[in-house]
Motif scaffolding. Structure first.
Motif, PDB file in Angstrom:
ATOM      1  N   PRO A 260     -10.443 -10.482  -4.581  1.00  0.00           N
ATOM      2  CA  PRO A 260      -9.295  -9.798  -5.194  1.00  0.00           C
ATOM      3  C   PRO A 260      -9.707  -8.792  -6.265  1.00  0.00           C
ATOM      4  CG  PRO A 260      -8.774 -12.104  -4.895  1.00  0.00           C
ATOM      5  CD  PRO A 260     -10.232 -11.948  -4.557  1.00  0.00           C
ATOM      6  N   GLY A 261     -10.817  -9.044  -6.954  1.00  0.00           N
ATOM      7  CA  GLY A 261     -11.268  -8.107  -7.973  1.00  0.00           C
ATOM      8  C   GLY A 261     -11.704  -6.770  -7.403  1.00  0.00           C
ATOM      9  N   SER A 262     -12.094  -6.760  -6.119  1.00  0.00           N
ATOM     10  CA  SER A 262     -12.506  -5.521  -5.456  1.00  0.00           C
ATOM     11  C   SER A 262     -11.365  -4.847  -4.720  1.00  0.00           C
ATOM     12  CB  SER A 262     -13.643  -5.825  -4.463  1.00  0.00           C
ATOM     13  OG  SER A 262     -14.767  -6.381  -5.113  1.00  0.00           O
ATOM     14  N   SER A 265      -5.413  -3.286  -4.697  1.00  0.00           N
ATOM     15  CA  SER A 265      -4.118  -2.885  -4.136  1.00  0.00           C
ATOM     16  C   SER A 265      -3.444  -4.003  -3.350  1.00  0.00           C
ATOM     17  CB  SER A 265      -4.288  -1.659  -3.237  1.00  0.00           C
ATOM     18  OG  SER A 265      -5.090  -1.976  -2.111  1.00  0.00           O
ATOM     19  N   VAL A 266      -4.175  -5.090  -3.086  1.00  0.00           N
ATOM     20  CA  VAL A 266      -3.635  -6.232  -2.347  1.00  0.00           C
ATOM     21  C   VAL A 266      -3.148  -7.284  -3.342  1.00  0.00           C
ATOM     22  CG1 VAL A 266      -4.076  -7.994  -0.597  1.00  0.00           C
ATOM     23  CG2 VAL A 266      -5.276  -5.782  -0.477  1.00  0.00           C
ATOM     24  N   ARG A 267      -1.988  -7.849  -3.098  1.00  0.00           N
ATOM     25  CA  ARG A 267      -1.445  -8.912  -3.953  1.00  0.00           C
ATOM     26  C   ARG A 267      -1.767 -10.256  -3.305  1.00  0.00           C
ATOM     27  NH1 ARG A 267       2.538  -8.550  -7.990  1.00  0.00           N
ATOM     28  NH2 ARG A 267       3.780 -10.430  -8.366  1.00  0.00           N
ATOM     29  N   PHE A 268      -2.451 -11.141  -4.051  1.00  0.00           N
ATOM     30  CA  PHE A 268      -2.942 -12.408  -3.504  1.00  0.00           C
ATOM     31  C   PHE A 268      -2.145 -13.594  -4.046  1.00  0.00           C
ATOM     32  CE2 PHE A 268      -6.502  -9.558  -2.975  1.00  0.00           C
ATOM     33  CZ  PHE A 268      -7.096  -9.957  -1.795  1.00  0.00           C
ATOM     34  N   ASN A 297     -10.670 -16.635  -8.069  1.00  0.00           N
ATOM     35  CA  ASN A 297     -10.840 -16.397  -9.495  1.00  0.00           C
ATOM     36  C   ASN A 297      -9.643 -15.611 -10.013  1.00  0.00           C
ATOM     37  OD1 ASN A 297     -13.265 -17.719  -9.518  1.00  0.00           O
ATOM     38  ND2 ASN A 297     -14.523 -15.911  -9.893  1.00  0.00           N
ATOM     39  N   ALA A 298      -9.297 -15.848 -11.270  1.00  0.00           N
ATOM     40  CA  ALA A 298      -8.143 -15.174 -11.864  1.00  0.00           C
ATOM     41  C   ALA A 298      -8.369 -13.669 -11.920  1.00  0.00           C
ATOM     42  CB  ALA A 298      -7.882 -15.709 -13.262  1.00  0.00           C
TER      43      ALA A 298
END
Length: 377
Positions: A260-262, A265-268, A297-298
């Motif tokens: 998610p950190g990379s 634009s995507v919501r997880f 990870n947050a």
């Protein structure tokens, strides 16, 4: 008795027969019938494996569902199933939860009730019959990534939409994430809902070892020749190159938990059963860390991670993956609670919130306290 001898009657009968036949043809070709689980074994659906309709023909995979006499107005949802399972288990009925009301709808039915139509709900079976019957041998590799990518492309073409929402369960979560990285297609995803995925590997795999031909699901990365780190299992990384190394289940920047950190634009989202998940936690090895196995990870785009586990905790034994799926190994699913499988089947209300709202702390609205506990992590 009055008899109508009018010569127009045969024509009327023929006309009515033509209308009836047209209606039957429309039902067959247009897919008015929605996804049906059929029978089930308590964990997975056993109905017809291919339930495509409306001319939707993805040309990939081993069955699935989606399509109909409709038009997509929402972002289409693509369901990616878990190990030993198939796409139609998106319609798996919920299970009883002690002290709470049983959800009346499957995840699929909950989205239908929220207004989704069959041109907005899709699923692909990416494992063959042999692979589904032998889950201990299934691992991540480029051939399967291509199946998933081709299916998503087919959904986008059929619906005319540029993006999809991915809902993935168990092995489907890690498989989908690896596929997106391998193909560079994360731009095709609006939201990603991870349900009980082994984002940090499976502590249950430590018992089998990092390179076991009888439990390939549990191997570390690149266990086979030729070397390709996109081929990997779910062994929790040793943290260093060499014995047991697995960048995917580790804590590095390219690991599953950090993706998610990379992909900002995507919501997880995550739905987990925590210590009640018998696939993650049927172990004495690193048992203290098994409840976090499904967690990202947050990050600012990790909108919510919700623990819905309930009932018995998974038993503290070392489970040999070479024996197959742990469907009778304790945990919430076997005790009128919520474990690995019911974290999908019972949580349609939470899934609906994650896909149709911008919830963060309120994703359990309508579920928490009614159908079971739902704790934000």
């Amino acid at each position: 008795m009055n008899v109508d001898s009018s010569p127009a009657r045969p024509a009327t009968v023929r006309f009515r027969l033509q209308i009836a036949l047209l209606a039957l043809t429309t039902l067959w070709a247009g897919g008015a019938a929605a996804l049906e689980c059929g029978g089930n074994n308590g964990y997975t659906c056993t109905g017809p494996g291919s339930q495509y309709a409306g001319g939707f023909n993805p040309g990939t995979g081993y069955g699935g569902f989606g399509g109909g006499a409709c038009t997509a107005s929402r972002t289409p949802v693509v369901y990616i199933h878990g190990n030993g399972d198939s796409a139609i288990s998106f319609d798996m009925p919920s299970g009883t939860v002690a002290g709470y009301s049983r959800p009346t709808r499957s995840p699929y039915e909950e989205l239908r009730a929220a207004g989704y139509n069959d041109c907005e709900l899709f699923g692909v079976t990416y494992l063959s019959d042999v692979e589904r019957a032998n889950p201990q041998y299934n691992y991540h590799e480029p051939f399967t990534y291509d199946v998933l990518k081709d299916f998503i492309d087919a959904v986008k073409a059929y619906t005319g939409k540029a993006q999809v929402d991915i809902v993935a369960h168990s092995l489907g979560s890690s498989m989908s994430l690896a596929m997106l990285k391998y193909t560079g297609s994360q731009g095709s995803v609006r939201r990603f809902v991870n349900i009980a995925g082994a984002i940090r590997g499976l502590q249950t795999c430590r018992y089998t070892g990092y390179q076991n031909p009888m439990a390939q699901t549990c191997n570390a990365e690149a266990w086979m020749y030729p070397y390709n780190h996109y081929t990997f299992g779910l062994y929790p990384s040793s943290g260093m190159p060499g014995y047991g190394y697995n960048r995917w289940t580790g804590s590095g920047s390219g690991s599953l938990r950090n993706l998610p950190g990379s992909w900002t634009s995507v919501r997880f989202y995550t739905i987990t059963a925590g210590v009640h998940d018998q696939v993650h936690c049927f172990t004495t090895n690193n048992a203290a860390t098994c409840p976090s196995g499904a967690l990202f990870n947050a990050r600012s785009n990790v909108a919510a991670q919700v623990d819905v586990g309930f009932g018995n905790s998974a038993y503290s034994y070392d489970w040999d993956w070479g024996d197959g799926m742990p469907v009778n190994a304790g945990g919430g699913d076997n005790s009128n609670g919520v474990g690995h499988f019911r974290s999908l089947a019972n949580t349609g209300v939470i899934l609906r919130n994650m896909l149709t709202t911008t919830c963060t702390t309120g994703c359990g609205s309508g579920y928490a306290g009614v159908h079971g506990p739902a704790q934000n992590l």
